[in-house]
Design an enzyme around this catalytic site. Structure first.
Site, PDB file in Angstrom:
ATOM      1  CG  HIS A 177      58.097   2.901  34.057  1.00 20.28           C
ATOM      2  ND1 HIS A 177      57.503   1.801  33.243  1.00 20.28           N
ATOM      3  CD2 HIS A 177      58.593   2.550  35.331  1.00 20.28           C
ATOM      4  CE1 HIS A 177      57.807   0.870  34.094  1.00 20.28           C
ATOM      5  NE2 HIS A 177      58.184   1.387  35.307  1.00 20.28           N
ATOM      6  CG  ASP A 189      62.498   4.643  42.086  1.00 20.15           C
ATOM      7  OD1 ASP A 189      61.830   3.855  42.934  1.00 20.15           O
ATOM      8  OD2 ASP A 189      62.788   4.042  40.775  1.00 20.15           O
TER       9      ASP A 189
HETATM   10  N1  COA Z   1      65.868  11.724  31.586  1.00 22.81           N
HETATM   11  C1  COA Z   1      66.134  12.097  30.182  1.00 22.81           C
HETATM   12  N2  COA Z   1      65.813  11.763  29.082  1.00 22.81           N
HETATM   13  C2  COA Z   1      65.014  10.449  29.267  1.00 22.81           C
HETATM   14  C3  COA Z   1      64.748   9.983  30.568  1.00 22.81           C
HETATM   15  C4  COA Z   1      65.138  10.546  31.757  1.00 22.81           C
HETATM   16  N3  COA Z   1      64.959  10.100  33.029  1.00 22.81           N
HETATM   17  N4  COA Z   1      63.888   8.835  30.420  1.00 22.81           N
HETATM   18  C5  COA Z   1      64.065   8.685  28.981  1.00 22.81           C
HETATM   19  N5  COA Z   1      64.422   9.679  28.534  1.00 22.81           N
HETATM   20  C6  COA Z   1      64.422   9.825  26.928  1.00 22.81           C
HETATM   21  C7  COA Z   1      65.525   9.247  26.397  1.00 22.81           C
HETATM   22  O1  COA Z   1      67.024   9.768  26.473  1.00 22.81           O
HETATM   23  C8  COA Z   1      65.049   8.953  24.981  1.00 22.81           C
HETATM   24  O2  COA Z   1      65.367  10.207  24.297  1.00 22.81           O
HETATM   25  P1  COA Z   1      65.645   9.792  22.653  1.00 22.81           P
HETATM   26  O3  COA Z   1      64.771   9.118  22.161  1.00 22.81           O
HETATM   27  O4  COA Z   1      65.907  11.535  22.380  1.00 22.81           O
HETATM   28  O5  COA Z   1      67.236   9.033  22.816  1.00 22.81           O
HETATM   29  C9  COA Z   1      63.528   8.737  25.298  1.00 22.81           C
HETATM   30  O6  COA Z   1      63.210   9.402  26.320  1.00 22.81           O
HETATM   31  C10 COA Z   1      63.330   7.272  25.276  1.00 22.81           C
HETATM   32  O7  COA Z   1      63.895   6.721  26.540  1.00 22.81           O
HETATM   33  P2  COA Z   1      64.481   5.134  26.476  1.00 22.81           P
HETATM   34  O8  COA Z   1      65.924   5.322  27.183  1.00 22.81           O
HETATM   35  O9  COA Z   1      64.350   4.631  25.053  1.00 22.81           O
HETATM   36  O10 COA Z   1      63.584   4.795  27.479  1.00 22.81           O
HETATM   37  P3  COA Z   1      63.749   3.181  28.267  1.00 22.81           P
HETATM   38  O11 COA Z   1      62.476   2.504  28.330  1.00 22.81           O
HETATM   39  O12 COA Z   1      64.767   2.257  27.670  1.00 22.81           O
HETATM   40  O13 COA Z   1      64.060   3.715  29.639  1.00 22.81           O
HETATM   41  C11 COA Z   1      64.428   3.960  31.840  1.00 22.81           C
HETATM   42  C12 COA Z   1      63.447   3.701  30.681  1.00 22.81           C
HETATM   43  C13 COA Z   1      63.631   4.001  33.186  1.00 22.81           C
HETATM   44  C14 COA Z   1      65.597   3.252  31.825  1.00 22.81           C
HETATM   45  C15 COA Z   1      64.608   5.602  31.686  1.00 22.81           C
HETATM   46  O14 COA Z   1      63.678   6.354  31.532  1.00 22.81           O
HETATM   47  C16 COA Z   1      65.405   6.076  32.865  1.00 22.81           C
HETATM   48  O15 COA Z   1      66.704   5.960  32.636  1.00 22.81           O
HETATM   49  N6  COA Z   1      64.974   6.918  33.868  1.00 22.81           N
HETATM   50  C17 COA Z   1      65.864   7.378  34.746  1.00 22.81           C
HETATM   51  C18 COA Z   1      66.219   6.231  35.814  1.00 22.81           C
HETATM   52  C19 COA Z   1      64.913   5.789  36.700  1.00 22.81           C
HETATM   53  O16 COA Z   1      64.035   6.598  37.181  1.00 22.81           O
HETATM   54  N7  COA Z   1      64.500   4.684  36.706  1.00 22.81           N
HETATM   55  C20 COA Z   1      63.660   4.065  37.325  1.00 22.81           C
HETATM   56  C21 COA Z   1      62.735   3.479  36.618  1.00 22.81           C
HETATM   57  S1  COA Z   1      61.371   2.917  37.309  1.00 22.81           S
END
Ligand code: COA
Length: 375
Positions: free
Chosen positions: A259, A310
């Site tokens: 998140h 979710d």
């Molecule tokens: N699966 C695998 N790795 C994940 C992850 C996931 N669901 N969520 C975060 N990470 C990892 C990222 O790859 C990143 O790793 P790195 O630093 O080695 O590159 C680290 O955690 C930080 O994540 P980041 O992408 O910067 O977080 P964000 O704040 O930009 O993204 C989301 C948040 C929600 C977009 C992301 O967690 C995600 O794509 N989740 C899956 C989709 C989802 O469930 N969405 C509903 C949200 S309520």
């Protein structure tokens, strides 16, 4: 070079009185009330009223509010005709995007920007979105459309329109809780989309149509559907750990985890998880919970990343009998309340949202004529 915060990560863009997300204490309040308490003690209709009016309704106020919502549930013949003309291979989120826009076309007050008219439009969408989702589901299933029943509450009526019957009170409660938890979450991507559109002094229907487009994406609301596809792909709990290790080594984004704001767990998950557990006992489908637990444990151990709302909501809807592609539309049924509360707040204190970008493209150059350009 100005400081660039990709994805507006960590940037405060405005104030709001609607909800507060407190990641440091894993808490979320709507208008000051903890969401867990609202989920336990209130109906979704009461929470909708709270988000829009700022206070929980009295018994008389709730009756009056419910009467208005119920009176708006029937779709106009023209709206129903639009739904019938959409190819049944369409995803119901795309149906909702079109239908919301069309409901705006049908409303002669589309440009009436008074608070009263906007609240009325919001209640119209709250009442008609479930009817539209259910109608499209029935068309797709080649079954007769079931009209709304005004003797039933919001959630009961939705099940009735989808399945022709109302399930046990345990199922209705779990569904209602999911709607309450999904209703509002500050400046998430779809709400922010709605506020950006509103900031141009556009109308409420346009803002909600845009928000639906934003919610559809799997990094946002679309994740609840992807979670269920993932659980089905894993297949059984004993394969959960191995599946997760491989997915992580393949650098896959695991749906339902992570998140932007919560980094140590999502405040809404414990409540939803307890109702997903209840659903799995009630329906005898313990399998989905077992697979979920295996995935959650492995993800926590390997990456210290926690599930978001979710993750438990997807399997709960599945166990209630909904097709997977209905999960994000159900999210819309709920989040329409939060979106429209933000639209009304933005309208009341508006300033055009227009950030800056730092240009890092080509330097300035001379335009050549077509004959001078060789391919
Ligand atoms: N699966 C695998 N790795 C994940 C992850 C996931 N669901 N969520 C975060 N990470 C990892 C990222 O790859 C990143 O790793 P790195 O630093 O080695 O590159 C680290 O955690 C930080 O994540 P980041 O992408 O910067 O977080 P964000 O704040 O930009 O993204 C989301 C948040 C929600 C977009 C992301 O967690 C995600 O794509 N989740 C899956 C989709 C989802 O469930 N969405 C509903 C949200 S309520």
């Amino acid at each position: 070079m100005p400081e660039i915060r990709k994805g507006l990560d960590g940037v405060f863009v405005d104030t709001t009185t609607i909800s507060k997300v407190m990641p440091e204490i894993n808490s979320l309040v709507y208008r000051g009330y903890p969401v867990q308490d609202l989920a336990e003690h209130c109906s979704f209709e009461e929470v909708a009223y709270l988000l829009w009016k700022g206070e929980l309704p009295s018994a008389e106020e709730l009756i009056a509010f419910n009467e208005v919502e119920k009176s708006k549930r029937v779709l106009s013949p023209a709206t129903l005709e639009v739904i019938k003309n959409i190819p049944t291979h369409s995803h119901p989120m795309d149906v909702l995007r079109t239908v919301t826009s069309f409901i705006g076309n049908m409303d002669e007050r589309i440009w009436d920007d008074s608070a009263e008219a906007n609240l009325d439009k919001a209640i119209t969408l709250m009442a008609q979105i479930p009817t539209a989702i259910a109608a499209f589901k029935r068309l797709k299933d080649k079954q007769e459309i079931i009209p709304p029943d005004t003797s039933k509450g919001f959630s009961e009526n939705f099940f009735h329109m989808c399945f022709g019957e109302v399930p046990a009170k345990e199922v209705i409660k779990a569904f209602d809780v999911s709607l309450i938890l999904y209703a509002e979450h500050s400046f998430n991507a779809s709400t922010f989309t709605a506020r950006v559109i509103t900031s141009t002094t556009s109308d409420l229907y346009s803002a909600v149509t845009g928000a639906i487009g934003a919610l559809k994406g799997p990094l946002h609301g679309g994740a609840n559907e992807q979670v269920m596809y993932m659980l089905k792909e894993v297949g059984e709990a004993s394969k959960g750990e191995e599946w997760m290790l491989k997915a992580l080594s393949d650098k896959r984004k695991i749906m339902g985890f992570g998140h932007r704001v919560y980094k140590r767990g999502d405040s809404r998950v414990p409540t939803m998880k307890s109702y997903t557990q209840k659903m799995s006992k009630f329906t005898g489908q313990e399998k989905w919970l077992d697979i979920s637990n295996a995935l959650e444990e492995t993800m926590k151990r390997e990456k210290n990343i926690y599930p978001n709302l979710d993750f438990p909501a997807g399997p709960a809807y599945y166990m209630m009998g909904f097709e997977i592609e209905m999960f994000t539309p159900i999210f819309v049924m709920s989040r329409i309340t939060g979106w429209s509360a933000h639209i009304m707040e933005q309208k009341a204190h508006n300033k055009l949202i227009r950030p800056l970008s730092e240009y890092n493209g080509m330097g300035e150059r001379k335009v050549s004529t077509l004959s001078e350009r060789v391919s």
